[in-house]
Design a protein around this motif. Structure first.
Motif, PDB file in Angstrom:
ATOM      1  N   LEU A 191       0.735  -1.157  -0.103  1.00 11.26           N
ATOM      2  CA  LEU A 191      -0.144  -0.084  -0.034  1.00 11.26           C
ATOM      3  C   LEU A 191       0.761   1.166  -0.080  1.00 11.26           C
ATOM      4  CD1 LEU A 191      -2.760   1.526   0.171  1.00 11.26           C
ATOM      5  CD2 LEU A 191      -2.792   1.342   2.694  1.00 11.26           C
ATOM      6  N   PRO A 192       1.857   1.468   0.958  1.00 14.88           N
ATOM      7  CA  PRO A 192       2.589   2.495   0.892  1.00 14.88           C
ATOM      8  C   PRO A 192       3.474   2.788  -0.516  1.00 14.88           C
ATOM      9  CG  PRO A 192       3.033   1.453   3.026  1.00 14.88           C
ATOM     10  CD  PRO A 192       2.078   0.594   2.144  1.00 14.88           C
ATOM     11  N   HIS A 193       3.816   1.734  -0.917  1.00 14.17           N
ATOM     12  CA  HIS A 193       4.385   1.789  -2.468  1.00 14.17           C
ATOM     13  C   HIS A 193       3.407   2.283  -3.420  1.00 14.17           C
ATOM     14  CE1 HIS A 193       7.974  -0.152  -0.466  1.00 14.17           C
ATOM     15  NE2 HIS A 193       8.576   0.398  -1.661  1.00 14.17           N
ATOM     16  N   MET A 194       2.251   1.823  -3.224  1.00 13.25           N
ATOM     17  CA  MET A 194       0.986   2.354  -4.470  1.00 13.25           C
ATOM     18  C   MET A 194       0.858   3.748  -4.090  1.00 13.25           C
ATOM     19  SD  MET A 194      -0.485   1.287  -7.069  1.00 13.25           S
ATOM     20  CE  MET A 194      -1.408  -0.420  -7.114  1.00 13.25           C
ATOM     21  N   ILE A 195       0.947   4.148  -2.908  1.00 13.02           N
ATOM     22  CA  ILE A 195       0.431   5.417  -2.718  1.00 13.02           C
ATOM     23  C   ILE A 195       1.694   6.418  -3.097  1.00 13.02           C
ATOM     24  CG2 ILE A 195       0.382   7.128  -0.732  1.00 13.02           C
ATOM     25  CD1 ILE A 195      -1.433   5.011   0.842  1.00 13.02           C
ATOM     26  N   ALA A 196       2.707   5.928  -2.926  1.00 17.50           N
ATOM     27  CA  ALA A 196       4.140   6.711  -3.296  1.00 17.50           C
ATOM     28  C   ALA A 196       4.056   7.085  -4.656  1.00 17.50           C
ATOM     29  CB  ALA A 196       5.261   6.150  -2.919  1.00 17.50           C
ATOM     30  N   TYR A 197       3.648   5.787  -5.609  1.00 21.87           N
ATOM     31  CA  TYR A 197       3.661   5.957  -6.926  1.00 21.87           C
ATOM     32  C   TYR A 197       2.612   7.183  -7.177  1.00 21.87           C
ATOM     33  CZ  TYR A 197       6.653   2.264  -8.036  1.00 21.87           C
ATOM     34  OH  TYR A 197       7.803   1.368  -8.082  1.00 21.87           O
ATOM     35  N   ALA A 198       1.172   7.029  -6.695  1.00 27.85           N
ATOM     36  CA  ALA A 198       0.134   7.909  -7.013  1.00 27.85           C
ATOM     37  C   ALA A 198       0.783   9.423  -6.938  1.00 27.85           C
ATOM     38  CB  ALA A 198      -0.881   7.336  -6.243  1.00 27.85           C
ATOM     39  N   ALA A 228       8.870   5.634  -4.504  1.00 32.85           N
ATOM     40  CA  ALA A 228       8.377   5.431  -5.782  1.00 32.85           C
ATOM     41  C   ALA A 228       9.646   5.020  -6.891  1.00 32.85           C
ATOM     42  CB  ALA A 228       7.343   6.272  -5.982  1.00 32.85           C
ATOM     43  N   PHE A 239       2.359  -6.223  -6.951  1.00 28.27           N
ATOM     44  CA  PHE A 239       0.888  -5.782  -6.795  1.00 28.27           C
ATOM     45  C   PHE A 239       0.124  -6.912  -7.512  1.00 28.27           C
ATOM     46  CE2 PHE A 239       2.376  -0.910  -6.854  1.00 28.27           C
ATOM     47  CZ  PHE A 239       3.040  -1.124  -5.558  1.00 28.27           C
ATOM     48  N   MET A 250      -5.963  -0.608  -0.263  1.00 31.70           N
ATOM     49  CA  MET A 250      -6.307   0.608  -1.093  1.00 31.70           C
ATOM     50  C   MET A 250      -7.763   1.136  -0.538  1.00 31.70           C
ATOM     51  SD  MET A 250      -4.672  -0.088  -4.698  1.00 31.70           S
ATOM     52  CE  MET A 250      -4.520   1.441  -5.471  1.00 31.70           C
TER      53      MET A 250
END
Lengths: 292, 292
Positions: A191-198, A228, A239, A250
């Protein structure tokens, strides 16, 4: 107790595989290390750097005499390797991996290897934003956590050997149910990685309108961009392999974020502050645990 | 050129105000520093630490002889101080602030001070997750950016003096339109902080179901929790003061996040990877700029 392996085969000599090879050699727990991979230049570089002793692009040839096989390719490719590994591995060899998602991989392994299985799922929680053998170093795992996910089909002796391997290179080893592993990682890592990408893509998007935002990364954005900058293919695969848990995580995040949005929109200062105080307590708790 | 101030009044002797006082003294650009604040113990501690020479809880008394007044209270309180500052300040004194949101504050200042105004809006992009005078140190601003937001009503000589002040303590000074400042900060600083708070609260929420997640903070979550441990009241006020921009930034983020969610849900690996590659390019760009 220090383990000893006559021949260690590392499939995928990148940051993690390379660092484990370096560390195992430094600790004297391995005699020969063979590197297996698809990229000839990377394997050559690994030999030059003294990370591995020999190299091959042929998986069957590479593992046939090994008593320890470490799968350290990107997670997506690992599953496809299992059949071939099972066909060519020595009967008493131990097989382990370093993937960030365990569920599907371990389940697949258990259909491929006889029971009790000498395949032990593993996940060292270590890494940097860099990748490749050039980025590897022997102390990468020191004081980092390594989670093993044995099942009821896993040979306890194999688990013990893999535990000794990780402890020898400095990791703190923990065993855990594989479903629990994937759920925890979905929340605290994926989740933190996905958020960082976003977040980084949001800045990129906003740059078109707002002018040069990157100059001001010290304001808080810099930390996100570091997270990210990890390997895009690797995270794509992680993912996808942990898709269900990540989608759930998410959704929880979106709910919290939307609540903060609503409070801000309503100028509810008290409600915002209460949220932020909770965050601070969580952080304090976290630091306290680290000290222990 | 080094500026010189006979008497510097620091309103709010916390991390930023305290660090600026320490740095100004270390550089020899100030003769006497008076600290003004509401908390007697903090002011006493500031004297003990040698950060200030004298203290008072009376704003009028504290500023009446000062030739430099630095407003370093939380942003929300600053606006209320302006009227009193304007009534009691020496005619030739320069007034500046260190707030993270400039729009409403500078506009208010310009209704309070005569034109050309000797109030210069300022924002040093520096800070740690700690707060209070105990956390202050003189090198906090070295090589950090400090943005000044003069308007057409601001006295250019006052701007020059404030620029010299920040350059003397090691900051790189930039002037910028105040609306642009607030827009940029809304995206690169306020949004990341809001996201970090939401992320930490998500973990806190998930802990109830998943067990102890905090043990695994090394997986990526740790960086977020650091960002989210800053002062809750401070961030509440910053968010409220830059509410419109922040809501806009949150909406852009949500759009990006939802797009990633949709791609993950659809198992669109290619689309995810393309997103992540963009993030990596943005990061590379950012590092390149830092090197220059």
């Amino acid at each position: 107790m220090l383990p000893f392996f006559e021949k260690m085969a590392v499939v995928g000599v990148g940051l993690i595989g390379g660092s484990l090879a370096r560390a195992a050699r430094a600790k004297g727990i391995v005699s020969t290390i063979i590197g297996i991979g698809r990229g000839e230049p990377n394997l050559e570089r690994a030999i030059e750097l003294g990370v591995i002793d020999a190299k091959t692009r042929d998986l069957a040839e590479g593992i046939q005499e090994a008593d320890l096989i470490v799968l350290a390719t990107p997670v997506d490719g690992m599953r496809d390797l299992l059949g071939k590994v099972a066909s060519h591995v020595k009967a008493d060899a131990i097989i382990t991996d370093v993937g960030s998602v365990k569920g599907t991989l371990v389940q697949e392994a258990e259909t491929r290897f006889p029971t009790p299985s000498r395949f032990v799922g593993g996940h060292p929680i270590a890494g940097t934003e860099h990748s490749g053998v050039e980025a590897s170093y022997p102390s990468l795992f020191e004081n980092r956590m390594c989670i093993l996910t044995p099942t009821e089909k896993t040979d306890p002796l194999a688990v013990e050997k893999v535990r000794q391997l990780w402890e020898a290179v400095g990791a703190k080893v923990l065993t855990m149910d594989l479903v629990q592993h994937d759920r925890i990682m979905g929340f605290v890592s994926h989740l933190p990685h996905m958020i960082a990408y976003a977040m980084v893509n949001t800045i990129e998007e906003a740059e078109k309108k707002e002018g040069n935002l990157l100059d001001f990364s010290a304001g808080g954005f810099g930390d996100f961009s570091r997270i990210a900058s990890s390997h895009p293919e690797m995270w794509r695969d992680i993912f996808l392999m942990n898709r269900d848990v990540l989608l759930e995580a998410m959704a929880v995040f979106t709910e919290t974020f939307d609540e903060l949005k609503a409070r801000l929109s309503a100028r509810d200062g008290e409600g915002l502050e209460e949220h932020f105080r909770r965050s601070r307590r969580t952080r304090a708790l976290l630091l306290e645990q680290k000290k222990e």
